[in-house]
Scaffold this active site. Structure first.
Site, PDB file in Angstrom:
ATOM      1  N   VAL A  24       0.844  -1.206   0.000  1.00 53.46           N
ATOM      2  CA  VAL A  24       0.000   0.000   0.000  1.00 53.46           C
ATOM      3  C   VAL A  24       0.879   1.256   0.000  1.00 53.46           C
ATOM      4  O   VAL A  24       0.712   2.158  -0.839  1.00 53.46           O
ATOM      5  CB  VAL A  24      -0.958  -0.007   1.217  1.00 53.46           C
ATOM      6  CG1 VAL A  24      -1.673   1.326   1.368  1.00 53.46           C
ATOM      7  CG2 VAL A  24      -1.974  -1.148   1.070  1.00 53.46           C
ATOM      8  N   ASP A 127       4.835 -22.957   5.387  1.00 47.36           N
ATOM      9  CA  ASP A 127       5.379 -24.272   5.009  1.00 47.36           C
ATOM     10  C   ASP A 127       6.762 -24.205   4.357  1.00 47.36           C
ATOM     11  O   ASP A 127       7.473 -25.195   4.304  1.00 47.36           O
ATOM     12  CB  ASP A 127       4.430 -24.982   4.035  1.00 47.36           C
ATOM     13  CG  ASP A 127       3.133 -25.404   4.702  1.00 47.36           C
ATOM     14  OD1 ASP A 127       3.042 -25.325   5.932  1.00 47.36           O
ATOM     15  OD2 ASP A 127       2.207 -25.811   3.975  1.00 47.36           O
TER      16      ASP A 127
HETATM   17  O1  F6P Z   1      -0.327 -24.126   4.020  1.00 44.24           O
HETATM   18  C1  F6P Z   1      -0.179 -23.687   5.327  1.00 44.24           C
HETATM   19  C2  F6P Z   1      -0.845 -24.659   6.283  1.00 44.24           C
HETATM   20  O2  F6P Z   1      -0.705 -24.132   7.582  1.00 44.24           O
HETATM   21  C3  F6P Z   1      -0.335 -26.104   6.234  1.00 44.24           C
HETATM   22  O3  F6P Z   1       0.864 -26.310   6.944  1.00 44.24           O
HETATM   23  C4  F6P Z   1      -1.502 -26.838   6.828  1.00 44.24           C
HETATM   24  O4  F6P Z   1      -1.525 -28.175   6.409  1.00 44.24           O
HETATM   25  C5  F6P Z   1      -2.678 -26.096   6.277  1.00 44.24           C
HETATM   26  O5  F6P Z   1      -2.238 -24.777   6.009  1.00 44.24           O
HETATM   27  C6  F6P Z   1      -3.874 -26.071   7.193  1.00 44.24           C
HETATM   28  O6  F6P Z   1      -4.925 -25.496   6.514  1.00 44.24           O
HETATM   29  P1  F6P Z   1      -6.256 -24.951   7.228  1.00 44.24           P
HETATM   30  O7  F6P Z   1      -5.886 -23.704   7.957  1.00 44.24           O
HETATM   31  O8  F6P Z   1      -7.181 -24.699   6.108  1.00 44.24           O
HETATM   32  O9  F6P Z   1      -6.686 -26.016   8.164  1.00 44.24           O
END
Ligand code: F6P
Ligand code: ADP
Length: 322
Positions: A24, A127
């Protein structure tokens, strides 16, 4: 005046707010008008745009999560969804879109780019599984939260000579688990990339006790074949023969909810403003990432076609150092 928009998508990551703030304020510094899209691609489909001035992004940098909201949208995955998103962007007069998110989100941004819409991605996921950036926004904070959990578990585990299993996030990638094991001094680590049988884990725990350790800590990525649930069942079934228990702690979303570390704020500030720089130079269809301490722009086509690999030598290092 040029009009751009920014959205956050997929799993939220600590530092997303700092990236929004950077987009922004860098955009406004160029004389542009900046809009935020609420709730990722879902908001794009709903036409949920908000005008953002410099004060609207004040006081957000130190907060985890994302002030714009995030979402996972199935509709956006369809051709019709992507066409609708582009129609909504065009009807707002938006000339460029910045997508802050991970693998899935950048696959989505590539689809928009392929359909002719000017897009720039910003590498953000706890991740750290995104090709085109050595480290992504949110990783450092999530790792520090996991480490705090390991340190705490070690204290109680040592007091009772117990073995503990800590499950950390990582659907397809063991980066967080491996780094947590290495930096936390865990006795064993289980990641999706390296199939590991429960018998091997039991052996590593036994060896830890034989070495005279007062505890054994095992870190497992949620996406591993033997995750917390399956391992816990195995150890319950074999309790008598093994002679010890494996207590389980699942960190889950606690790991994603922290306030961003200094590292994540700095990374996000650089990548957010880097994405605006790309747009100013007419560079689109790229992921703004961080490689060898520099901002880099990797074509989204390359990002979606490649899988980031884990440095497996670190698995050996974790085993030597435990
Ligand atoms: O992609 C990030 C992440 O935190 C992963 O490590 C995990 O498997 C997933 O998202 C969890 O997703 P949600 O928040 O939709 O349960
Ligand atoms: P992350 O970006 O954290 O990896 P997801 O994988 O859930 O999170 O992706 C976020 C969103 O990106 C999805 O809900 C979907 O709307 C969009 N997306 C994911 N994969 C695709 C795809 N193959 N095509 C178009 N959009 C996608």
């Amino acid at each position: 005046m040029r009009k751009i928009a920014v959205l956050t998508s997929g799993g939220d990551a600590p530092g997303m707010n700092a990236a929004i703030r950077a987009v922004v304020r860098s955009g406004i510094a160029k004389g542009w008008e900046v809009y935020g899209v609420k709730n990722g691609y879902s908001g794009l489909l709903a036409g949920n745009f908000i005008h953002l001035g410099p004060r609207d992004v004040g006081g957000i940098m130190q907060r985890g999560g994302t002030m714009l909201g995030s979402a996972r949208s199935l509709e956006f995955k369809t051709d019709a969804g992507q066409k609708k998103a582009i129609r909504n962007l065009n009807s707002m007069g938006i000339e460029g879109l910045i997508v802050i998110g991970g693998n899935g989100s950048q696959t989505g941004s590539f689809k928009l780019f392929e359909s002719g819409f000017p897009v720039v991605g910003v590498a953000s996921t706890i991740d750290n599984d995104l090709y085109g950036s050595e480290i992504t926004i949110g990783v450092d904070t999530a790792l520090n939260i996991a480490l705090e959990a390991v340190d705490r578990l070690k204290i109680t585990a040592s007091s009772h000579q117990r073995a503990f299993l800590l499950e950390v996030m990582g659907r397809d990638c063991g980066y967080l688990a491996l780094m947590t094991a290495l930096a936390g001094g865990a006795e064993a680590v289980i990641i999706p990339e390296v199939p590991t049988k429960p018998e091997e884990i039991a052996k590593q725990i036994e060896e830890a006790y034989e070495k005279g350790k007062a505890h054994a800590i095992v870190i497992v990525a949620e996406g591993a074949e033997y995750n917390a649930e399956k391992l816990s069942n195995y150890f319950k079934d074999h309790h008598e023969t093994l002679g010890f228990d494996l207590r389980v702690a699942i960190l889950g979303h606690i790991q994603r909810g922290g306030d961003p570390s200094a590292y994540d704020r700095l990374l996000a500030s650089r990548l957010g403003s880097g994405a605006v720089e790309a747009m100013a130079n007419g560079i689109y269809g790229v992921l703004t990432g961080w490689i060898q301490s520099k901002i880099t722009y990797t074509p989204l086509a390359e990002v979606v076609a490649n899988k980031k690999t884990l440095d497996k030598s670190l698995i050996e290092l974790a085993a030597i150092l435990d």
